[in-house]
Structure formats: C-alpha cells, structure tokens
Scaffold this active site. Sequence first.
Site, PDB file in Angstrom:
ATOM      1  N   SER A 197       0.615  -2.058   0.166  1.00  0.00           N
ATOM      2  CA  SER A 197      -0.027  -0.053   0.075  1.00  0.00           C
ATOM      3  C   SER A 197       0.864   1.229   0.073  1.00  0.00           C
ATOM      4  O   SER A 197       0.648   2.172  -0.902  1.00  0.00           O
ATOM      5  CB  SER A 197      -0.820   0.279   1.335  1.00  0.00           C
ATOM      6  N   HIS A 243       1.117   4.617   4.466  1.00  0.00           N
ATOM      7  CA  HIS A 243       0.765   5.097   3.618  1.00  0.00           C
ATOM      8  C   HIS A 243       0.208   6.209   3.012  1.00  0.00           C
ATOM      9  O   HIS A 243       1.073   6.958   2.017  1.00  0.00           O
ATOM     10  CB  HIS A 243      -1.009   5.303   3.528  1.00  0.00           C
TER      11      HIS A 243
END
Length: 297
Positions: A197, A243
């Site tokens: 991610s 992230h």
Amino acid sequence: MSTDNAPETAPPTCYRHPGRETHVRCTRCDRYICPDCMRDASVGFQCVECVAEGNRGVRQPRTVGGARTVAAARPTVTYVLIAACVLVYLAELASPRVVLDYMMVGAGYLPGGELAGVAGGEWYRLFTSMFLHQRPAGGSFGLTHILFNMWALWAIGPALEQALGRWRFLALYLLAGLGGSVLLYVLAPTSAAVGASGAIFGLFAAFFVFSRKTGAPMGPIVFLLGLNLVITFAVPGISWEGHVGGLLTGGVLAAAYAYVPRGPRQQALHVAATAVVLMALVAAVLVKTAQLQPLLG
C-alpha cells in the site's frame, strides 16, 4: 578494327553484398548499395551505415518524465512487480512463517517471545514487507488486501511506467514502499505491517503530479486518492503511517522527475534526486535505530 580482345568492365556491386549487382549509390558516401541496403532519404537513398551515423547526432524525444518515447510499450516492470507479489502471497499461503520473518516491525516480540525488528539489525524488513499481504485469515481484509493493491498497480502502473521509463518507475515504487516503512518505523516502531500500500500510494501521488504537469484530467485520481485516504484513517487496523509515508515519498520523487528542466542534464538530475531521497530515508532509519538500541538493551 576488331574489338574482340578488349577487356569487359565488371558491373558495380553492393559494398555490403559483393555478389549483388546494382547501379544505385548512397547520396552521402557515394558507395553502391543494393535494395536491401537502401534507406529512403530526402533525396535518393542512403546506406545503413550513413543512416546510423546520422542518427547518432539526433536527440531522441523524451516524455515529461524523461523516458524515451520510443521505449517498449509493454509495461514490463509493472507485470514483474505484480508477479512478485503474487508469488510471495503463494509462499505465505504455504507457510505462515513467511509473514513473521519478513513483515515490517521496528522493534517487537514475535509470538513465542522472539525479539525481532529493524532496530535489531533486520533492516531487510523495510523492503520485504512491501511484497507481503494479509493472508485470508490474517485480519479484516484478508484476500481483498492483495486484490486491491494489485488492481491499483495494474490500473495506473502502465501509464506511469510509460511516462517515467522503467528505472524511474521502479525506483519510485520501491522508494515509496520504503518511505511507508520508514515512517512507520519512526512513529510507531513497535507496530507491525505488511502490504504494497505504501508503494501504491506513492504511485497515486506520482499520477497526480504528472496529471497536473501535463494538464490531464485530475478528477479520477483525486477521487481515488481521497477515497483511500478516508479509508486509511476511518478503518481500524490500517497503518496510516505506511500509506502517508508512501504518499509523501512518491510525491516528492515524482515532482523531481516531472519538474526538472529538460536537457542534457535531466538524466543526471533524476539520478541525483533519487539518491537524495534514498539517503534521507536511510538517515531517518539510522537516527531512529540509534534512539531505540539503548532501550533494547
């Protein structure tokens, strides 16, 4: 007067294929060339050597990101990254130990009391974690974790790889993934995480930067990025540090690739920008490790 004994003149032949008769000359070097060696020119034909010599002085057109526009259309790096993640996932399904041995953890204890983490010298976890994903019974996401990440990579990877070229695209992907691991290490060293991610968020940021630079429609990437940021902070169990770290790293590196002035120094400046980002991440890891090691005893 008889001319029966006069010598006959041999017909001209191609300089590259001596057995082929021809009467056509290269307009640059004046050598004879056969049809296989003829290349169309503005006037007449040129031989293959003169064409190659002329092309050496012609600068190949490049994209905004510095990639050659004549590069292969097949997004090889994108496909290799997807294949690598899928193969690693199959290894996870075969042995849960793969996740324990290679997931991102700064300093913590594995099940059974084993001390592990980057602070203990397992620096490779900063990289290997970006190729791991939650197993089907590994949390609230399970199989959707790898499915979404691979879909995102497949959806935006080819366009970015074409714009950046293979080495810049790979560097951005890996450094964005590393940036996510580093921010997690700095802010939450005892937390564990897996997933691509961080790298995917780096690609989101790069897509945004290049869309803005080229004037392409930005609505789809803004919506996709905003939706994923909402999910990041709204859903429990997601490493927002990974992230955000990937997003920031990818955005910075993409801006360097997109806004460095074009010219003969563009490639060197891109290499320098990549090295600077890497050194900054390494420095952050070294500083945090120096802070943690005394606490680990």
